[in-house]
Design a protein around this motif. Sequence first.
Motif, PDB file in Angstrom:
ATOM      1  N   LEU A 257       5.913  15.944  30.220  1.00  0.00           N
ATOM      2  CA  LEU A 257       5.186  16.734  31.215  1.00  0.00           C
ATOM      3  C   LEU A 257       5.975  16.934  32.502  1.00  0.00           C
ATOM      4  CD1 LEU A 257       1.692  15.050  30.801  1.00  0.00           C
ATOM      5  CD2 LEU A 257       2.243  17.405  30.176  1.00  0.00           C
ATOM      6  N   LEU A 258       7.132  16.288  32.606  1.00  0.00           N
ATOM      7  CA  LEU A 258       7.874  16.298  33.869  1.00  0.00           C
ATOM      8  C   LEU A 258       8.283  17.700  34.296  1.00  0.00           C
ATOM      9  CD1 LEU A 258       9.097  14.659  36.155  1.00  0.00           C
ATOM     10  CD2 LEU A 258      11.162  14.369  34.776  1.00  0.00           C
ATOM     11  N   ASP A 259       8.743  18.509  33.364  1.00  0.00           N
ATOM     12  CA  ASP A 259       9.191  19.863  33.718  1.00  0.00           C
ATOM     13  C   ASP A 259       8.022  20.698  34.243  1.00  0.00           C
ATOM     14  OD1 ASP A 259      11.390  21.913  33.653  1.00  0.00           O
ATOM     15  OD2 ASP A 259       9.959  22.912  32.332  1.00  0.00           O
ATOM     16  N   LEU A 260       6.891  20.648  33.555  1.00  0.00           N
ATOM     17  CA  LEU A 260       5.712  21.392  34.008  1.00  0.00           C
ATOM     18  C   LEU A 260       5.299  20.933  35.398  1.00  0.00           C
ATOM     19  CD1 LEU A 260       3.123  23.201  33.471  1.00  0.00           C
ATOM     20  CD2 LEU A 260       2.046  21.059  32.735  1.00  0.00           C
ATOM     21  N   MET A 277       2.366  31.772  32.870  1.00  0.00           N
ATOM     22  CA  MET A 277       3.500  31.006  32.366  1.00  0.00           C
ATOM     23  C   MET A 277       3.062  29.606  31.958  1.00  0.00           C
ATOM     24  SD  MET A 277       6.249  32.299  35.231  1.00  0.00           S
ATOM     25  CE  MET A 277       7.550  31.175  34.759  1.00  0.00           C
ATOM     26  N   VAL A 278       2.157  28.994  32.741  1.00  0.00           N
ATOM     27  CA  VAL A 278       1.648  27.670  32.393  1.00  0.00           C
ATOM     28  C   VAL A 278       0.892  27.742  31.072  1.00  0.00           C
ATOM     29  CG1 VAL A 278       0.069  25.820  33.072  1.00  0.00           C
ATOM     30  CG2 VAL A 278       1.532  26.905  34.788  1.00  0.00           C
ATOM     31  N   LEU A 279       0.059  28.764  30.889  1.00  0.00           N
ATOM     32  CA  LEU A 279      -0.693  28.909  29.646  1.00  0.00           C
ATOM     33  C   LEU A 279       0.234  29.077  28.457  1.00  0.00           C
ATOM     34  CD1 LEU A 279      -3.302  29.255  28.048  1.00  0.00           C
ATOM     35  CD2 LEU A 279      -3.295  31.680  28.676  1.00  0.00           C
ATOM     36  N   GLU A 280       1.252  29.926  28.592  1.00  0.00           N
ATOM     37  CA  GLU A 280       2.187  30.148  27.488  1.00  0.00           C
ATOM     38  C   GLU A 280       2.893  28.848  27.111  1.00  0.00           C
ATOM     39  OE1 GLU A 280       4.653  33.215  29.042  1.00  0.00           O
ATOM     40  OE2 GLU A 280       3.379  34.839  28.323  1.00  0.00           O
ATOM     41  N   GLU A 281       3.343  28.093  28.115  1.00  0.00           N
ATOM     42  CA  GLU A 281       4.028  26.824  27.845  1.00  0.00           C
ATOM     43  C   GLU A 281       3.087  25.830  27.187  1.00  0.00           C
ATOM     44  OE1 GLU A 281       6.953  23.795  27.810  1.00  0.00           O
ATOM     45  OE2 GLU A 281       7.052  25.984  27.962  1.00  0.00           O
ATOM     46  N   ALA A 282       1.853  25.736  27.692  1.00  0.00           N
ATOM     47  CA  ALA A 282       0.893  24.787  27.137  1.00  0.00           C
ATOM     48  C   ALA A 282       0.564  25.115  25.685  1.00  0.00           C
ATOM     49  CB  ALA A 282      -0.382  24.777  27.979  1.00  0.00           C
ATOM     50  N   MET A 283       0.398  26.408  25.375  1.00  0.00           N
ATOM     51  CA  MET A 283       0.072  26.790  24.004  1.00  0.00           C
ATOM     52  C   MET A 283       1.252  26.534  23.068  1.00  0.00           C
ATOM     53  SD  MET A 283      -3.012  27.462  24.173  1.00  0.00           S
ATOM     54  CE  MET A 283      -3.081  27.755  22.417  1.00  0.00           C
ATOM     55  N   GLU A 284       2.468  26.747  23.551  1.00  0.00           N
ATOM     56  CA  GLU A 284       3.647  26.440  22.736  1.00  0.00           C
ATOM     57  C   GLU A 284       3.712  24.947  22.432  1.00  0.00           C
ATOM     58  OE1 GLU A 284       5.684  28.321  21.212  1.00  0.00           O
ATOM     59  OE2 GLU A 284       5.287  30.286  22.102  1.00  0.00           O
ATOM     60  N   ARG A 285       3.406  24.122  23.432  1.00  0.00           N
ATOM     61  CA  ARG A 285       3.441  22.670  23.221  1.00  0.00           C
ATOM     62  C   ARG A 285       2.350  22.229  22.250  1.00  0.00           C
ATOM     63  NH1 ARG A 285       6.733  19.503  26.419  1.00  0.00           N
ATOM     64  NH2 ARG A 285       8.346  20.831  27.343  1.00  0.00           N
ATOM     65  N   LEU A 286       1.161  22.795  22.388  1.00  0.00           N
ATOM     66  CA  LEU A 286       0.090  22.457  21.450  1.00  0.00           C
ATOM     67  C   LEU A 286       0.477  22.847  20.032  1.00  0.00           C
ATOM     68  CD1 LEU A 286      -3.099  23.499  23.473  1.00  0.00           C
ATOM     69  CD2 LEU A 286      -2.258  21.187  23.048  1.00  0.00           C
ATOM     70  N   LEU A 287       1.159  23.985  19.908  1.00  0.00           N
ATOM     71  CA  LEU A 287       1.638  24.423  18.602  1.00  0.00           C
ATOM     72  C   LEU A 287       2.621  23.410  18.027  1.00  0.00           C
ATOM     73  CD1 LEU A 287       1.844  26.631  16.415  1.00  0.00           C
ATOM     74  CD2 LEU A 287       3.618  27.709  17.822  1.00  0.00           C
TER      75      LEU A 287
END
Length: 378
Positions: A257-260, A277-287
């Motif tokens: 989570l450090l980068d976010l 951008m936060v949503l896109e990153e979060a969804m990629e991580r959940l994937l």
Amino acid sequence: MIRSTDSLAIVCPGRDTMGAKVLKPLTAVDPTTVGDFRLVGRLGHGAMGVVYLGYRSTRPVAVKVVRPQLAEDEYFRRRFAQELEAIRRVGGFHTAALVDADPHAAVPWIATQYINAPSLFDLLEQHGSVSELGAWWLAAGLADALMHVHSVHLLHRDLKPANVLVAVDGVRVIDFGISHVSGRTGLTTASAALGTLSYMAPEQAADSRKASEAADVYSLGATIVHAATGHVPFYAHLVAQRTLDTPPDLTGLPPGLLDLVSHTLAYEAEDRPTVQMVLEEAMERLLQFGVSTSAHVYPPLPQAFLAEMLERQATPLDAPPTAEPALVPEPDAEPEWHGAAVEPDPVRPPADKPDPEPARWAARWRSRIEDRRGDYGG
């Protein structure tokens, strides 16, 4: 000194232990009706009003009634009208939907959907922090909510765990009492920093007029730090402490989570990512974690969180009253309250295996985000 109770809470669930009833009896000084609503009990109270559970039909609502002494304050009435506008514009998907209101009554009131869910703050206080996966799930929900808030030209300005309700079907962002319509001036001044210092962007602490979408992103990052570590990122008691470029306390933060966090908590507003951008990153991580796409599985939160959420959901509400409710003496003190609203649909236990078609899920999310870029200025 800034007090979180100085903002207007939309709806208020109690800080009760798991399984405890959130409804308090009406007192001798409470009304039994407001508008067309029959009141059956107290959900809570803050510095600016009392919230009751009420019925006009068979569906429960949260009815917030301001304190009579504040109803005579013209500045307060303007803020109350602004809160009503915020609730109406944001709608009910990410928060508690507006049912009815009378801002011009002798004592103004708002009735909203009742969401029977605990706040993120209460869950963290009682059960500790979430995992990295849980933090990404929260980040996705909060970013999606803020995207919608910003799309209707509103700012939240006080996003924090106490203003996030956690239900099995997603998070709800509440308390738009100090929300601000983008571009509007006149209700805030540089000498009145509105919000909660431990989660507030430095430019907003220095001047409330500097609140922006980037400031909401900062508060999102601070909320994720609290969720993932169990403690606030800043221990600020004075506005001056938040105007300095002070590094956050990231003790216990999962490395993933450090980068976010480092980007959302950037001192300069222009260095922060957008909520999209936060949503896109979060969804990629959940994937990457293989989280199921089914809407009928439990969120990836600690078992203690889920147990409390489900027990709160299953707690029966009092039936609509057929007679005047009993009156009891005013208690000596009550805890501070922060939010509440509607019972989600029943859920099934989580799947044993991850989604077998994650690529289709990713494509659907990317398509959704692309379709919404125009709405959110992306």
